[in-house]
Scaffold this active site. Structure first.
Site, short mmCIF file in Angstrom:
data_model
loop_
_atom_site.label_atom_id
_atom_site.label_comp_id
_atom_site.label_asym_id
_atom_site.label_seq_id
_atom_site.Cartn_x
_atom_site.Cartn_y
_atom_site.Cartn_z
N HIS A 1 13.01 -24.13 -49.56
CA HIS A 1 13.01 -23.26 -48.37
C HIS A 1 11.97 -22.15 -48.50
CE1 HIS A 1 15.74 -21.95 -44.84
NE2 HIS A 1 14.49 -21.62 -44.61
N GLU B 1 22.21 -25.49 -49.17
CA GLU B 1 21.18 -24.94 -50.07
C GLU B 1 21.85 -24.04 -51.11
OE1 GLU B 1 18.12 -23.07 -47.71
OE2 GLU B 1 17.62 -24.96 -46.70
N1 LIG Z 1 11.08 -23.30 -43.66
C1 LIG Z 1 11.01 -22.00 -43.49
O1 LIG Z 1 10.90 -21.22 -44.41
C2 LIG Z 1 11.05 -21.48 -42.08
C3 LIG Z 1 10.38 -20.29 -41.77
C4 LIG Z 1 10.38 -19.85 -40.46
C5 LIG Z 1 11.06 -20.56 -39.49
N2 LIG Z 1 11.75 -21.68 -39.82
C6 LIG Z 1 12.49 -22.46 -38.82
O2 LIG Z 1 11.57 -23.21 -38.04
C7 LIG Z 1 12.16 -23.48 -36.78
C8 LIG Z 1 11.15 -23.22 -35.68
O3 LIG Z 1 10.79 -21.85 -35.68
P1 LIG Z 1 10.04 -21.23 -34.42
O4 LIG Z 1 9.72 -19.81 -34.75
O5 LIG Z 1 8.96 -22.13 -33.97
O6 LIG Z 1 11.25 -21.27 -33.36
P2 LIG Z 1 11.16 -21.24 -31.77
O7 LIG Z 1 12.45 -20.77 -31.29
O8 LIG Z 1 9.92 -20.50 -31.35
O9 LIG Z 1 10.95 -22.78 -31.37
C9 LIG Z 1 11.94 -23.74 -31.42
C10 LIG Z 1 11.64 -24.74 -30.35
O10 LIG Z 1 12.48 -25.88 -30.51
C11 LIG Z 1 12.88 -26.28 -29.21
N3 LIG Z 1 14.07 -27.12 -29.37
C12 LIG Z 1 15.33 -26.74 -29.74
N4 LIG Z 1 16.14 -27.79 -29.85
C13 LIG Z 1 15.39 -28.88 -29.56
C14 LIG Z 1 15.66 -30.26 -29.53
N5 LIG Z 1 16.88 -30.73 -29.83
N6 LIG Z 1 14.67 -31.09 -29.17
C15 LIG Z 1 13.44 -30.60 -28.87
N7 LIG Z 1 13.11 -29.31 -28.88
C16 LIG Z 1 14.08 -28.46 -29.25
C17 LIG Z 1 13.09 -25.02 -28.45
O11 LIG Z 1 13.08 -25.22 -27.06
C18 LIG Z 1 11.89 -24.20 -28.94
O12 LIG Z 1 10.75 -24.42 -28.14
C19 LIG Z 1 13.41 -22.61 -36.68
O13 LIG Z 1 14.54 -23.40 -36.93
C20 LIG Z 1 13.20 -21.61 -37.79
O14 LIG Z 1 14.43 -21.12 -38.29
C21 LIG Z 1 11.73 -22.17 -41.09
#
Ligand SMILES: NC(=O)c1ccc[n+]([C@@H]2O[C@H](COP(=O)([O-])OP(=O)(O)OC[C@H]3O[C@@H](n4cnc5c(N)ncnc54)[C@H](O)[C@@H]3O)[C@@H](O)[C@H]2O)c1
Length: 414
Positions: free
Chosen positions: A297, A274
């Site tokens: 993002h 990015e």
């Molecule tokens: N686009 C954006 O601006 C933005 C904003 C906030 C969060 N995010 C991203 O969104 C994602 C999710 O956030 P969250 O708060 O729900 O996180 P979280 O940690 O609550 O949930 C992630 C889930 O993914 C599961 N997981 C991990 N690897 C896996 C795999 N290979 N297969 C299946 N399940 C798997 C974990 O067990 C967990 O339940 C994160 O990567 C976070 O950085 C992006």
């Protein structure tokens, strides 16, 4: 409240707590801390290492977002620093090992923007199903293309959520309310909300989902999680979304599956590489494709999320500074001893070694200090103990506690 430097012989009142908030943190954060009596200085931009070292002198609480780097050198030059608030989700910009070593607590806002991501995902799923982005682009180009071909309702379709954490599970609830049948796959045991059904493998999910959306975390094993093999297993004309981690998706493979028509549309908010700064060029295999929505993002970037982050992290900093609470800290053992204004509280960060609690209590007992409440927790190499006593502790006892070989940092809070 006081730090171990030189020895905790006097209390630091709330009015003496100095706070420095950088990078345009939402005003609600500063307002909250000022409302508690703290002295708050705010600055719009990020600071370089040298600038930060100069600005942080005498500061007890530091607030940053993602572009100020807090290095070991900065921490070494900040003996008064008690805690750092990352007014964002990520904490990669902070040397966490160094903060723990020095007994400096770090807090962030892991949940404040989850609803914003969920709402964007819902908006994009419907937009892709109705080919809104394409139709709007046509209209801007002067093309009137009134046709139902390729446009679908989402009602009755199957949404496959990969990663059922904070975001994935919220999305599940809202998607069901729209009429989706929801299935999910998570590597951990997760409680299925509503009527959502767990898939035991990702392959099972891919074969039955009309829309596949990734909400996994950034653990190293997720690099390349979704490539040509996974895409080939998706239903023909299914939709794909990634608002989680850019590294999880092979964008070249996605391009070829969209060009072949196997995947009918995609929305991507995160990318393997990015741009670092506003205005830097954006390069991606996915540029220029029809029915592909690209966003910079911004999944979690709403004013509501920023406001929530401001309030949430400020309240964590205040709780730690005034009461020693560490709930949801990124690096410290979690303790939240109820506050009793009739008691005096000691907060001691120590190296996690056998017998520390017995030593502390033995020392207090020798000086006839009666313990009213106590809580200890450890995390890796660090231990943290809060102790409530009925009378203010004298300077000699504090000096002895501060001199214990295991003591990293000692504060008398009230
Ligand atoms: N686009 C954006 O601006 C933005 C904003 C906030 C969060 N995010 C991203 O969104 C994602 C999710 O956030 P969250 O708060 O729900 O996180 P979280 O940690 O609550 O949930 C992630 C889930 O993914 C599961 N997981 C991990 N690897 C896996 C795999 N290979 N297969 C299946 N399940 C798997 C974990 O067990 C967990 O339940 C994160 O990567 C976070 O950085 C992006």
């Amino acid at each position: 409240m006081t730090t171990t430097d030189p020895f905790p012989t006097s209390l630091l009142d709330d009015e003496d707590v100095r706070v420095l908030l950088l990078e345009n943190i939402h005003a609600d954060g500063a307002d909250f801390l000022r409302g508690k009596g703290f002295q708050v200085e705010t600055r719009d931009g990020a600071l370089s290492e040298d600038e930060l070292i100069e600005a942080i002198q005498g500061v007890h609480l530091l607030g940053i977002r993602s572009t100020t780097y807090v290095t070991d050198k900065v921490l070494a030059a900040a003996p008064d620093l008690l805690a750092i608030g990352a007014f964002c989700i990520g904490t990669n910009q902070i040397d966490l090992a160094a903060t723990s070593k020095r007994g400096i607590a770090v807090f962030n806002a892991p949940y404040s923007n989850t609803r914003s991501v969920v709402e964007l995902a819902i908006a994009e799923i419907i937009s892709l199903a109705r080919r809104l982005h394409e139709k709007s682009t046509d209209m801007h180009n002067g093309v009137w293309n009134k046709s139902a071909a390729g446009s679908h309702e989402v009602r009755g379709r199957t949404l496959g959520i990969v990663g059922y954490g904070n975001i994935g599970s919220q999305l599940s609830v809202i998607a069901e309310a729209l009429g989706f049948k929801v299935v999910f796959f998570d590597i951990d045991d997760k409680l299925a909300l509503g009527n959502a059904q767990r898939c035991s493998t990702i392959e099972e999910l891919l074969q039955i989902s009309d829309v596949v959306t990734l909400h996994v975390d950034g653990r190293p094993g997720n690099a390349g999680l979704f490539g040509a093999d996974e895409m080939a297993q998706m239903k023909p004309r299914a939709l794909f979304l990634n608002l989680s981690r850019g590294i999880a998706v092979d964008t070249a493979a996605l391009r070829s599956h969209i060009e072949s028509g196997h995947i009918a549309g995609a929305a991507l908010d995160v990318f393997p590489v990015e741009p670092k700064r506003q205005g830097d060029p954006f390069e991606s295999d996915l540029r220029g494709l029809p029915n592909v929505i690209l966003t910079p993002h911004v999944g979690g970037s709403t004013e509501e999320a920023q406001q929530d982050i401001g309030r949430f992290v400020a309240s964590k900093l205040r709780s730690y500074a005034s009461f020693g609470g560490t709930s949801l800290s990124v690096n410290m053992p979690e303790i939240n001893l109820p506050v009793d204004s009739t008691k005096h509280r000691l907060a001691l960060v120590h190296r996690n070694a056998p017998g520390v609690l017995a030593t502390i209590n033995g020392l207090l007992g020798e000086h006839e200090v009666n313990i009213e409440a106590q809580s200890l927790s450890t995390r890796g190499e660090i231990g943290y103990v809060l102790t409530d006593v009925s009378a203010e502790i004298g300077p000699d006892v504090l000096k002895e506690l501060a001199s214990l070989p295991e003591t990293v940092r000692l504060r008398q809070l009230t």
